[in-house]
Design an enzyme around this catalytic site. Structure first.
Site, short mmCIF file in Angstrom:
data_model
loop_
_atom_site.label_atom_id
_atom_site.label_comp_id
_atom_site.label_asym_id
_atom_site.label_seq_id
_atom_site.Cartn_x
_atom_site.Cartn_y
_atom_site.Cartn_z
CB CYS A 48 -55.96 2.80 -14.17
SG CYS A 48 -55.06 4.35 -14.43
CG ASP A 55 -60.48 2.29 -14.34
OD1 ASP A 55 -60.61 2.95 -13.29
OD2 ASP A 55 -59.54 2.46 -15.14
#
Length: 150
Positions: A48, A55
């Site tokens: 992120c 992620d």
């Protein structure tokens, strides 16, 4: 094309960012035939750009090659480069699709980014170059919509 630069069959360091490696291409031995090639990437990771938290996504890349094929080891290394790269889901998915389009100049390409939920919201990102050629079998990407525990 000089095949001596290819990473195939040679030791390669894992890049720390996508632009630290080069996507390689090889000639398509069946450039006179329309067919679909699929890469499934079930363990794609990035960061992120705001929080630095990881992620995770399952990517599905489909393309109808023209003169070139992507060399799969170079694709793997390129995708590894996103592990420490901060970008939103949409940025990663579309960047990968555009990089492959620019490298390969395929008849058609699409990428589906099926991102695992963070904060309770899964995000799926889809990008393609246009309509697939007539007569090419384009299977469903096979990824169900996120259902949680239901």
């Amino acid at each position: 094309m000089d095949p001596t630069h290819l990473k195939l069959g040679k030791p390669a360091e894992i890049p720390d960012r996508p632009d630290a490696t080069v996507l390689d291409r090889v000639p398509n031995p069946h450039a006179d035939t329309l067919y679909l090639t699929r890469f499934a990437v079930p363990e794609f990771t990035s960061l992120c750009p705001v929080t630095g938290q990881p992620d995770f996504a399952h990517l599905v890349i489909d393309y109808v090659p023209a003169e070139w094929l992507v060399e799969s080891k170079s694709l793997k290394l390129y995708l590894f480069g996103f592990r420490n790269h901060g970008a939103f889901h949409e940025g990663c998915t579309v960047e990968i699709g555009k990089a492959l389009r620019d490298l390969l100049q395929p008849h058609w390409l699409r990428i589906g980014g099926y991102w695992y939920p963070r904060g309770g919201i899964p995000i799926d990102v889809f990008w393609q170059t246009g309509e697939p050629p007539t007569g090419v079998w384009v299977p469903d990407q096979g990824m169900p919509g996120y259902r949680g525990r239901g």
